[in-house]
Design an enzyme around this catalytic site. Structure first.
Site, PDB file in Angstrom:
ATOM      1  N   SER A 221       0.759  -1.208   0.023  1.00  0.00           N
ATOM      2  CA  SER A 221       0.032  -0.047   0.019  1.00  0.00           C
ATOM      3  C   SER A 221       0.743   1.288   0.115  1.00  0.00           C
ATOM      4  O   SER A 221       1.928   1.424   0.485  1.00  0.00           O
ATOM      5  CB  SER A 221      -1.095  -0.155   1.208  1.00  0.00           C
ATOM      6  OG  SER A 221      -1.791  -1.193   1.365  1.00  0.00           O
TER       7      SER A 221
HETATM    8  N1  SAH Z   1      -0.903  -4.772   3.951  1.00  0.00           N
HETATM    9  C1  SAH Z   1      -0.215  -5.153   2.773  1.00  0.00           C
HETATM   10  C2  SAH Z   1      -1.261  -4.943   1.406  1.00  0.00           C
HETATM   11  C3  SAH Z   1      -1.154  -5.871   0.635  1.00  0.00           C
HETATM   12  S1  SAH Z   1      -2.326  -5.868  -0.764  1.00  0.00           S
HETATM   13  C4  SAH Z   1       1.020  -4.771   2.493  1.00  0.00           C
HETATM   14  O1  SAH Z   1       1.207  -3.783   3.718  1.00  0.00           O
HETATM   15  O2  SAH Z   1       2.018  -4.770   1.871  1.00  0.00           O
HETATM   16  C5  SAH Z   1      -3.554  -6.917  -0.011  1.00  0.00           C
HETATM   17  C6  SAH Z   1      -3.331  -8.008   0.263  1.00  0.00           C
HETATM   18  O3  SAH Z   1      -4.577  -8.780   0.824  1.00  0.00           O
HETATM   19  C7  SAH Z   1      -2.644  -8.843  -0.888  1.00  0.00           C
HETATM   20  O4  SAH Z   1      -1.466  -9.562  -0.353  1.00  0.00           O
HETATM   21  C8  SAH Z   1      -3.790 -10.096  -0.969  1.00  0.00           C
HETATM   22  O5  SAH Z   1      -3.339 -11.493  -1.416  1.00  0.00           O
HETATM   23  C9  SAH Z   1      -4.496 -10.085   0.167  1.00  0.00           C
HETATM   24  N2  SAH Z   1      -5.855 -10.683   0.322  1.00  0.00           N
HETATM   25  C10 SAH Z   1      -6.927 -10.456  -0.730  1.00  0.00           C
HETATM   26  N3  SAH Z   1      -7.904 -11.219  -0.142  1.00  0.00           N
HETATM   27  C11 SAH Z   1      -7.895 -11.762   1.007  1.00  0.00           C
HETATM   28  C12 SAH Z   1      -8.456 -12.705   1.816  1.00  0.00           C
HETATM   29  N4  SAH Z   1      -9.509 -12.884   1.730  1.00  0.00           N
HETATM   30  N5  SAH Z   1      -7.659 -13.001   2.942  1.00  0.00           N
HETATM   31  C13 SAH Z   1      -6.507 -12.593   3.139  1.00  0.00           C
HETATM   32  N6  SAH Z   1      -5.949 -11.992   2.384  1.00  0.00           N
HETATM   33  C14 SAH Z   1      -6.463 -11.478   1.317  1.00  0.00           C
END
Ligand code: SAH
Length: 225
Positions: free
Chosen positions: A75
């Site tokens: 993010s």
């Molecule tokens: N907080 C992260 C943002 C990653 S983007 C950071 O600081 O880098 C969002 C993430 O959510 C992705 O890795 C994606 O695989 C995950 N995601 C999407 N749907 C999900 C679910 N149902 N359960 C767990 N993770 C999920």
């Protein structure tokens, strides 16, 4: 309690990841409305360049989302700061993050001294994030699962942070929020969403507020290796 991770300038290897470059990101966050000094300090302290591929390390202190593989992104720092500020308003100790991704948001929460639980559906991303937590000496609890079910065995949580977008708030996650807690989540369509803050009062009544327009990758069902 702030965690200190002071690195020697030459240990960083590149001027593009130096403390000066990180301080400039913090100045920018301040200019764009981030006020909580604890949050600004955590962002100054956590080495974001270690949460992206080496080839992208020189861009790690730009205020922008970056690809982390599997079609996912780390993010934007402003969004991490905004969500963290909203989460801290509830003075939490135990927090749940859905969507570990790179692990950066979880690391920022851990640097603030919080007890962090994080759930990721893509096994390979989670394995990489765990290596980063270990390398930084951060004790973060993580689980490979579909985060839409939350982590009931370890709940309730003083705060919940959802870092992937859904068309509506997920009931199971609201249920695992303790009275007095805040849940922060992007809600809306695929192209853009509103960052929502839900507050649960001492009687369990919930109120909602919109914080900012945001763009997140979707919250998907099921898990993959
Ligand atoms: N907080 C992260 C943002 C990653 S983007 C950071 O600081 O880098 C969002 C993430 O959510 C992705 O890795 C994606 O695989 C995950 N995601 C999407 N749907 C999900 C679910 N149902 N359960 C767990 N993770 C999920």
């Amino acid at each position: 309690m702030m965690m200190r991770m002071k690195l020697q300038p030459d240990a960083l290897g590149s001027g593009m990841t130096s403390q000066r470059v990180r301080d400039r990101l913090v100045d920018r966050l301040r200019e764009t409305g981030i006020r909580d000094e604890r949050v600004l300090n955590a962002i100054r302290t956590v080495p974001r360049h270690l949460f992206v591929d080496e080839a992208l390390a020189t861009r790690a202190y730009e205020d922008t989302a970056l690809p982390i593989g599997h079609g996912q992104t780390i993010s934007q720092p402003w969004v991490v700061a905004k969500m963290t500020e909203a989460l801290l308003e509830a003075a939490p100790q135990k927090v749940l993050e859905i969507g570990t991704g790179s692990g950066y948001q979880a690391a920022v929460l851990a640097a603030l001294g919080l007890e962090v639980h994080t759930v990721e559906r893509i096994g390979e991303l989670l394995r990489t994030a765990r290596k980063r937590f270990r390398a930084l000496g951060m004790n973060i609890r993580s689980k490979h699962d579909d985060g839409r079910i939350g982590w009931a065995e370890n709940g309730p949580f003083d705060a919940v942070l959802v870092t992937a977008a859904a068309p509506a708030l997920v009931d199971a996650l609201t249920a695992q929020l303790a009275p007095g807690g805040n849940l922060i989540a992007p809600v809306g369509g695929a192209a853009s969403q509103s960052l929502l803050k839900l507050h649960k009062d001492a009687d369990g009544q919930v109120t909602q507020e919109t914080l900012a327009p945001v763009v997140f990758v979707p919250l998907l069902s099921g898990m993959i290796d």
